[in-house]
Motif scaffolding. Structure first.
Motif, mmCIF file in Angstrom:
data_model
loop_
_atom_site.group_PDB
_atom_site.id
_atom_site.type_symbol
_atom_site.label_atom_id
_atom_site.label_comp_id
_atom_site.label_asym_id
_atom_site.label_seq_id
_atom_site.Cartn_x
_atom_site.Cartn_y
_atom_site.Cartn_z
ATOM 1 N N ILE A 392 -29.299 -28.740 15.591
ATOM 2 C CA ILE A 392 -28.922 -27.332 15.737
ATOM 3 C C ILE A 392 -27.412 -27.224 15.591
ATOM 4 O O ILE A 392 -26.645 -27.660 16.457
ATOM 5 N N GLY A 393 -26.977 -26.698 14.453
ATOM 6 C CA GLY A 393 -25.551 -26.653 14.168
ATOM 7 C C GLY A 393 -24.860 -25.540 14.915
ATOM 8 O O GLY A 393 -25.488 -24.593 15.392
ATOM 9 N N GLY A 394 -23.554 -25.664 14.982
ATOM 10 C CA GLY A 394 -22.735 -24.609 15.564
ATOM 11 C C GLY A 394 -22.770 -24.585 17.070
ATOM 12 O O GLY A 394 -22.186 -23.718 17.709
ATOM 13 N N GLN A 395 -23.458 -25.567 17.642
ATOM 14 C CA GLN A 395 -23.713 -25.493 19.074
ATOM 15 C C GLN A 395 -22.494 -25.833 19.920
ATOM 16 O O GLN A 395 -22.201 -25.177 20.888
ATOM 17 N N SER A 396 -21.838 -26.899 19.601
ATOM 18 C CA SER A 396 -20.639 -27.225 20.370
ATOM 19 C C SER A 396 -19.770 -28.107 19.514
ATOM 20 O O SER A 396 -20.205 -28.728 18.560
ATOM 21 N N LEU C 108 -31.591 -17.291 14.002
ATOM 22 C CA LEU C 108 -31.191 -18.693 13.787
ATOM 23 C C LEU C 108 -31.137 -18.908 12.279
ATOM 24 O O LEU C 108 -32.152 -18.730 11.586
ATOM 25 N N TYR C 139 -23.757 -17.987 17.270
ATOM 26 C CA TYR C 139 -24.135 -18.293 15.892
ATOM 27 C C TYR C 139 -24.692 -19.710 15.869
ATOM 28 O O TYR C 139 -24.018 -20.659 16.267
ATOM 29 N N ARG C 140 -25.977 -19.825 15.460
ATOM 30 C CA ARG C 140 -26.606 -21.144 15.411
ATOM 31 C C ARG C 140 -27.329 -21.321 14.079
ATOM 32 O O ARG C 140 -27.786 -20.341 13.465
ATOM 33 N N THR C 141 -27.447 -22.595 13.662
ATOM 34 C CA THR C 141 -28.105 -22.895 12.381
ATOM 35 C C THR C 141 -29.086 -24.052 12.570
ATOM 36 O O THR C 141 -28.963 -24.842 13.501
ATOM 37 N N SER C 142 -30.046 -24.117 11.679
ATOM 38 C CA SER C 142 -30.918 -25.300 11.638
ATOM 39 C C SER C 142 -31.244 -25.606 10.177
ATOM 40 O O SER C 142 -32.384 -25.484 9.745
ATOM 41 N N TYR C 307 -13.805 -34.791 12.051
ATOM 42 C CA TYR C 307 -14.597 -33.652 12.468
ATOM 43 C C TYR C 307 -13.839 -32.410 12.037
ATOM 44 O O TYR C 307 -12.611 -32.353 12.183
ATOM 45 N N TYR C 337 -14.985 -18.292 18.684
ATOM 46 C CA TYR C 337 -15.500 -19.196 17.656
ATOM 47 C C TYR C 337 -17.025 -19.240 17.660
ATOM 48 O O TYR C 337 -17.653 -19.436 18.692
ATOM 49 N N HIS C 338 -17.624 -19.026 16.492
ATOM 50 C CA HIS C 338 -19.086 -19.096 16.320
ATOM 51 C C HIS C 338 -19.832 -18.149 17.261
ATOM 52 O O HIS C 338 -20.877 -18.508 17.819
#
Lengths: 451, 451, 451
Positions: A392-396, C108, C139-142, C307, C337-338
């Motif tokens: 799950i991207g963008g999480q932290s 998502l 904001y989250r992605t998968s 990173y 952010y996000h």
């Protein structure tokens, strides 16, 4: 690292790590050893050293070597052997005002035999005291110039009447030998050794250096149960002349020493101190710095100087070995140094455990510090599908394990060891090492052949 | 170092060192020289320079060189020679309101001849004052553009009535020559020189640069009585054009210059300042840094910049000589700089002595900085039996002399000069040098051949 | 630099510099572009990216590339294309409690199609909130694991009754393509490129990274009117996979990239931040450091870490390109952010202008950083007669223009670029560049051939 060395690594880690619950026990064991060794009158030669090594043999299968008086060792020669039966100063009433039997520090170490009545004035030329610590007995030696003398508290000196005294030193200074202990633990290859050296010549002084002797003994005891990448060589030698003799006898093999530590003064409550090798940036220097940084505890890293313990010999220009010195408070920087106040009250089981734990961590870094090659060096490999990255991207931002994984990949170009990576990333070595292990398991890193 | 150079070293040290009792005397002698030179109207050419050099010849056998007007020197050409008989501004009453005879700073240096009545407005275009220091006369020059002008205190300017003035400048600007002084002291080898350069073009300004002239003269005077490792070359030249002319005439030989110092502003009570050579890490840079560190006095080491004194020319990229600049307060950083306030009250005999003493110490470091080889490099040699180490052990930590001995032994592997050893050990150079001398006497060190 | 490139430089400077009066206007233009792009639902693939690039084509003649699903790119494969028609959560009353149409962050990113009634408990396993910012939508992605989910404010979550909900995600995840934009501006030579890369995959987030998109677009727009030393390549790609795909398709040509910048987060009011390339001392790293230093504004230079944005790929060990990342407040260091709080209120026209201006200055340094050779290297040339130096001497110390002239002459030995000279002298690059230009005009410097 092959599969088998993986197992080794795990075993070693288990052997060396000191779980919280066990610590006090090992600390007490080290303290018990120190307590047994404390009363013995040691010197650079003689029966005190033999008795000390015999006791250590109850812990580890130490080889005891005898080097005859007169044996040349570079610019030096092995001294006559010194032993003491008794020594005292009696006043006119026949009372012993200074008595070797009560404390072996009373006798100037290496005093020649002497028996005579002397006036106080004449006697005073042979007495050593510490006016600034009037209750303490100083520790003094005269190994290389024949002399006699006594050390006593300044208060005792002030009590001495202006009278005649009977001085008796029943010592012997005769051809014999220098005695030292050596314990070699073979590793996966004999050709690469880690040297652990500690001096055993001091009489009733607990921190300097029964603490070093105890810590070295317990490291050896723990390592003896595991196989390891490096061979380990433990030396228990009298200071200066002992390491000089050892180097002289083993000159052709010292190039096997890849890393080395001199251990001393490891039981006092001060912070850890590491004195770098003459090279200044050897792997041992970087490993110890990393371990102390990772500990989060206050500590001090000091540059090499040619004054100190046996690193003076290992780091002489003709050898220039990568050997540093690990201590807590350095010699000469605690008031109890070289006095009767460096006694069993001055060393603490918890400090001994902390020193042992730090040494174990240093050896773990050395055992595990390798250079890998990223097998997917063009762009990042897709870590998510290998379970090495959160899906799950963008999480932290900045989870440490993922960060360590990215750093290992980014710097594993053949030019950076894990220690280099820990250093540049600011991450703990253990985190970097674990990330590398996971990447190896997934076939993303390969071990570079040892050079 | 051979036996004979040993003797030389001792002589040099004696010659250069300023025992406490003698200091005031040498300070007064330098101050007297400055006082004699102060009234002379100097410029980059002309009789003032000749008179100055003639006086210096009373102290040292200086060679005086004349380079004709028009002589090319790289991108430059030797100017016409400038001399002044008189110059003034008279008001309508015939009173001299500005008079060169009272202070040679009044005349814009290199003013062309001029005689005319002018209005105040017209005159003002040729006047220079310092409104922020209304009592001081500024120092201004126009060497390379023909012009005339006067410098005066701002208060004097404010007193001038809006009237007509008679301006007279009885100067000559004609073919002649540029004059400079040179003194060469041969050392054990002609092929390695130390250059000491100082500018002599400024008229009545005491710190900038009669102080530099006096210190350079007294260094030369003292060195003339001893033999030395290096040859010494002293240059007394007009600023910029003088060093350019010298470099142009001696281009083929400048590679002999191993170390160099430009001396300027050495009589004010400010702290010592050293401006490094363009190389930044030349031996002269390290020697001066060491001497200033060893002095224990506050001081400043600044990086090279291409603005300053004749180091600009010596450090131009086509030469890039190892020449730094030694000053007290740097040019432009004291308010008296380039004004009539830089007078005899501004320089102090004790400051001149301190500058001379520092220069002497710098030269001693250069003379004595050698690289030795430890002849007993495997382990420490046994210093005790040679009387180089205390025989009663355990007595105290860190006696400086013994520490210096151990450092010299440890680092004398052929890669470290005595300056390197002093730097790394943090010990004073003199201590390191004496330890090396003692070790040489005992056959434990050998001199490496000069490269 | 030839005469024609001189003209070029001037044109470029004019084109890139943002005169004070024009700034607000360009800031508003960039802000308008951001406002138009803000509502679009972007992802790493899909029509949102296409619409975004189409709008950018109104500003610059961007080439749009489509890379089919399944195309391999090093360790990766181009994903299926993702598009969304609608998505919501309805309560039992038929009210949309979460509605993609109101804010595309609600879904998502890359959610698979889904239509079903679910209990609150089951639903909760697919919901993401930010308890610490209860009004903001995260904001989250998968992208790389098939999943569905919704993002909502924590306060909205707390309002949800323990009931059944109708979940509808009308998305498609099907073979299609990955879309990216590329704009190549040829320079005097095609063989040396400056890369400007920015990510375009984020949906309604203004600072991260519509700000980067806008600044990159406006740099490209301005450069398109001038000729330049370097070619410029602008990439507008989805993050990570986009740069990986581009590198994979252009692997043979990446050696042309001499300098590169990843642009992100350039509209917030924080200070400028530059993250160095993996090399750490590349010319781009030194150019940006110089520009930020010269700005006199507070800023931060941080070391490379693996990173961040697409510098991760450009700086992977198999490429190790000299590409840094220019930001204002770095990702993850501003609370917005996000989240939905990274909206149009968070970016400011004046900050966008400042970012554009800094980028322009960086490119000017790169365009003008050359290495010259002093043609009069022995001593200083006579600057006064060329009008490059004040003719009245002694007037003041340290005028900057003259100082820059002296520095350029002193260091133009073939080993120092103008950037080196600015760095060592502490002078602003523009001053050094202008001094070099004047010296070239007077024939005192020559351009070294490009290596």
């Amino acid at each position: 690292m092959s599969g088998s060395s993986e197992i080794t690594e795990t075993k070693l880690n288990r052997a060396l790590s000191i779980p919280a619950g066990v610590s006090p026990q090992i600390g007490e064991q080290m303290f018990d050893l120190i307590s047994r060794l404390y009363p013995i009158c040691r010197s650079i030669t003689g029966n005190g050293v033999r008795e000390t090594l015999r006791i250590l043999q109850e812990y580890i299968p130490l080889a005891v070597n005898e080097v005859p008086t007169g044996t040349p060792a570079f610019d030096w020669t092995v001294s006559k052997e010194w032993n003491v039966r008794d020594a005292y100063i009696k006043n006119l009433k026949g009372e012993k005002v200074v008595d070797f039997q009560k404390c072996n520090l009373h006798l100037l170490n290496y005093s020649v035999p002497f028996k005579q009545k002397v006036s106080l004035d004449e006697l005073k030329e042979h007495l050593f005291t510490l006016p600034e610590h009037p209750d303490w007995i100083p520790y003094r030696t005269s190994y290389y110039k024949e002399a006699w003398g006594f050390c006593l508290s300044h208060n005792r000196l002030l009590e001495l009447a202006d009278d005649e005294y009977e001085v008796a030193i029943e010592s012997s200074l005769e051809p014999g030998s220098l005695t030292y202990g050596e314990y070699f633990l073979p590793g996966q290859t004999d050709a690469e050794e880690v040297l652990i050296s500690t001096h055993i010549c001091h009489p009733s002084l607990a921190n300097d250096n029964l603490s070093g002797v105890a810590v070295a003994t317990f490291i050896a005891k723990q390592l003896s149960n595991v196989s390891s990448r490096y061979s380990y060589r433990f030396l228990f030698t009298p200071g200066t002349i002992g390491s000089i003799v050892w180097l002289s006898l083993n000159e052709s093999q010292v190039s096997r020493i890849k890393h080395g530590l001199v251990l001393a003064c490891l039981g006092d409550p001060g912070n850890a101190t590491y004195k770098k090798s003459r090279r200044g940036n050897a792997e041992i220097d970087r490993a110890v710095s990393q371990v102390l940084r990772d500990s989060g505890e206050p500590h001090k890293i000091v540059d090499f100087s040619p004054y100190g313990y046996d690193e003076r010999q290992f780091c002489s220009p003709g050898f220039n070995l990568p050997v540093g010195c690990f201590m807590r408070t350095p010699h000469g920087e605690f008031p109890e140094y070289h006095t009767s106040a460096d006694n069993l009250d001055f060393v603490r089981p918890d400090c001994l455990v902390d020193s042992l734990f730090t040494c174990s961590n240093i050896l773990q870094v050395l055992e595990n510090n390798k250079t890998y090659l990223n097998l997917s060096p063009k762009c990042e490999p897709q870590l998510g599908r290998r379970g090495l990255y959160s899906t799950i991207g963008g999480q932290s931002d900045g989870r440490l394990r993922e960060l360590a994984t990215l750093w290992v990949l980014n710097l594993s170009d053949g030019d950076h060891s894990l220690l280099d990576i820990a250093d540049r990333s600011g991450l703990k070595f253990v985190l970097v090492r674990e990330a590398a292990a996971a990447l190896r398991e997934h076939g993303l890193l390969k071990n570079l052949p040892e050079n």
